[in-house]
Design a protein around this motif. Structure first.
Motif, mmCIF file in Angstrom:
data_model
loop_
_atom_site.group_PDB
_atom_site.id
_atom_site.type_symbol
_atom_site.label_atom_id
_atom_site.label_comp_id
_atom_site.label_asym_id
_atom_site.label_seq_id
_atom_site.Cartn_x
_atom_site.Cartn_y
_atom_site.Cartn_z
ATOM 1 N N GLU A 63 0.836 -1.192 0.000
ATOM 2 C CA GLU A 63 0.000 0.000 0.000
ATOM 3 C C GLU A 63 0.879 1.254 0.000
ATOM 4 O O GLU A 63 2.068 1.192 0.297
ATOM 5 N N ALA A 64 0.259 2.377 -0.312
ATOM 6 C CA ALA A 64 0.985 3.645 -0.308
ATOM 7 C C ALA A 64 1.534 3.926 1.087
ATOM 8 O O ALA A 64 0.888 3.641 2.097
ATOM 9 N N ARG A 81 2.001 6.687 2.751
ATOM 10 C CA ARG A 81 1.233 7.614 3.578
ATOM 11 C C ARG A 81 -0.001 6.935 4.168
ATOM 12 O O ARG A 81 -0.360 7.176 5.325
ATOM 13 N N THR A 82 -0.660 6.079 3.392
ATOM 14 C CA THR A 82 -1.818 5.348 3.908
ATOM 15 C C THR A 82 -1.417 4.462 5.081
ATOM 16 O O THR A 82 -2.117 4.381 6.100
ATOM 17 N N THR A 83 -0.289 3.791 4.946
ATOM 18 C CA THR A 83 0.200 2.932 6.018
ATOM 19 C C THR A 83 0.562 3.748 7.253
ATOM 20 O O THR A 83 0.298 3.335 8.387
ATOM 21 N N LYS A 84 1.156 4.923 7.045
ATOM 22 C CA LYS A 84 1.495 5.795 8.167
ATOM 23 C C LYS A 84 0.246 6.228 8.923
ATOM 24 O O LYS A 84 0.232 6.237 10.160
ATOM 25 N N VAL A 85 -0.791 6.607 8.189
ATOM 26 C CA VAL A 85 -2.027 7.058 8.826
ATOM 27 C C VAL A 85 -2.648 5.935 9.649
ATOM 28 O O VAL A 85 -3.092 6.146 10.794
ATOM 29 N N LEU A 86 -2.704 4.729 9.104
ATOM 30 C CA LEU A 86 -3.240 3.588 9.846
ATOM 31 C C LEU A 86 -2.408 3.304 11.084
ATOM 32 O O LEU A 86 -2.951 3.043 12.174
#
Length: 318
Positions: A145-146, A148-153
């Motif tokens: 996954e991207a 940034r998406t992983t960071k947000v999760l």
């Protein structure tokens, strides 16, 4: 009348410059080793020049295939899903058994009564053990996954863990105040406050560096090893503190009966083993270097912005 074009100019000039600029980098070599990426290097779906048809995968190619048109296609290690599934089974069983212990032997949970204290162990197990452990595993589970998406999760799971742990702290301090009990005298309470403060600071600094815009790539790369180390350390301290609290609760509630193999004592001992096993499973997954999340295309040289070019740095994987 057909206009002549000087050599080295025209619509292909920018493409030539881009290729020649990126060619010396290791990221370009990875692109050259991926058949799909070779097509995109020469524009559209046209095949590469004949002298490049025989490109072979480089020795350092580790199965991560990058392209200019999409993300990275990385294969998941064969054993990783089984270890992750095993850790989730341990974690869910741990939460369920904590609830069963409090329901069967401690009378359940109720905020406005003597049962308010029981919210403390349940919240701490859910927040600082189960959710924190899963937040650490985000970068192993979501591999393609991207970033940034992983960071947000990753950040959201830590927020949920922090809020639930705060409810657990309020429950125990409020219960002690109502009963007139002393606070912060035991080793468990000292370790608990230390863990909560470290956890909050870790989240705050991590948010400032990795989610809040403004931190440079070079600054992130220098702080990243400390962030990873303290994340694993705080999780390990959380497991140890939970074990201390469990033992303290058994000694207070059972006293001398604890040595007589009371059913509550046996159940709590099993609960302690589950705590240790869940912590061990999470830390094992985190320390396997070959299970580390591979770099995505967005993190490679093809996505470098002006800041990255001027600093000579690029974001790495976590």
């Amino acid at each position: 009348m057909k206009q002549k074009t000087k050599p080295g100019t025209g619509p292909l000039r920018s493409l030539e410059f881009g290729v020649s600029f990126l060619a010396p980098s290791s990221h370009m070599e990875l692109l050259a080793s991926c058949p799909r990426s070779r097509l995109s290097l020469w524009g559209g779906w046209a095949p590469p020049p004949s002298h490049s048809r025989d490109l072979r995968p480089l020795p350092q190619d580790d199965g991560v295939c990058l392209s200019m048109e999409g993300g990275a296609a990385a294969t998941t290690p064969a054993a990783l899903p089984y270890y992750v599934a095993f850790s989730q089974l341990l974690g869910l069983t741990l939460v369920a058994m904590t609830g069963a212990w409090l329901g069967l032997y401690r009378g359940g949970i109720a905020w406005e009564s003597d049962l308010q204290f029981n919210a403390h162990p349940l919240c701490m197990v859910i927040g600082l053990i189960f959710l924190q452990g899963n937040a650490l595993l985000v970068y192993r589970v979501f591999r393609n996954e991207a970033k940034r998406t992983t960071k947000v999760l990753h950040g959201l799971l830590h927020i949920f863990a922090l809020v639930i742990a705060l409810v657990g702290l309020v429950a125990v301090f409020d219960y002690h105040r109502k009963k007139g009990y002393a606070d912060l005298y035991s080793l468990h309470s000292w370790c608990g406050i230390l863990v909560f403060v470290l956890y909050f600071v870790q989240w705050l600094v991590g948010f400032s560096f990795f989610l809040f815009p403004g931190a440079s790539f070079s600054l992130r790369s220098r702080y990243r090893p400390q962030h990873i180390f303290f994340g694993a350390t705080i999780f390990l301290l959380s497991v140890g503190t939970a074990l201390l609290g469990l033992k303290e609760a058994l000694l207070f509630n059972l006293g001398g009966k604890y040595s007589a193999f009371e059913p509550e004592g046996v159940l709590a001992n099993v609960l302690g083993l589950l705590l240790a096993c869940f912590g061990g499973a999470v830390l094992y997954i985190l320390t396997r270097a070959d299970w580390k999340r591979p770099s995505q295309a967005e993190e490679q040289a093809l996505s470098m912005d002006f800041k990255t070019l001027t600093e000579g740095d690029s974001p790495g994987s976590q």
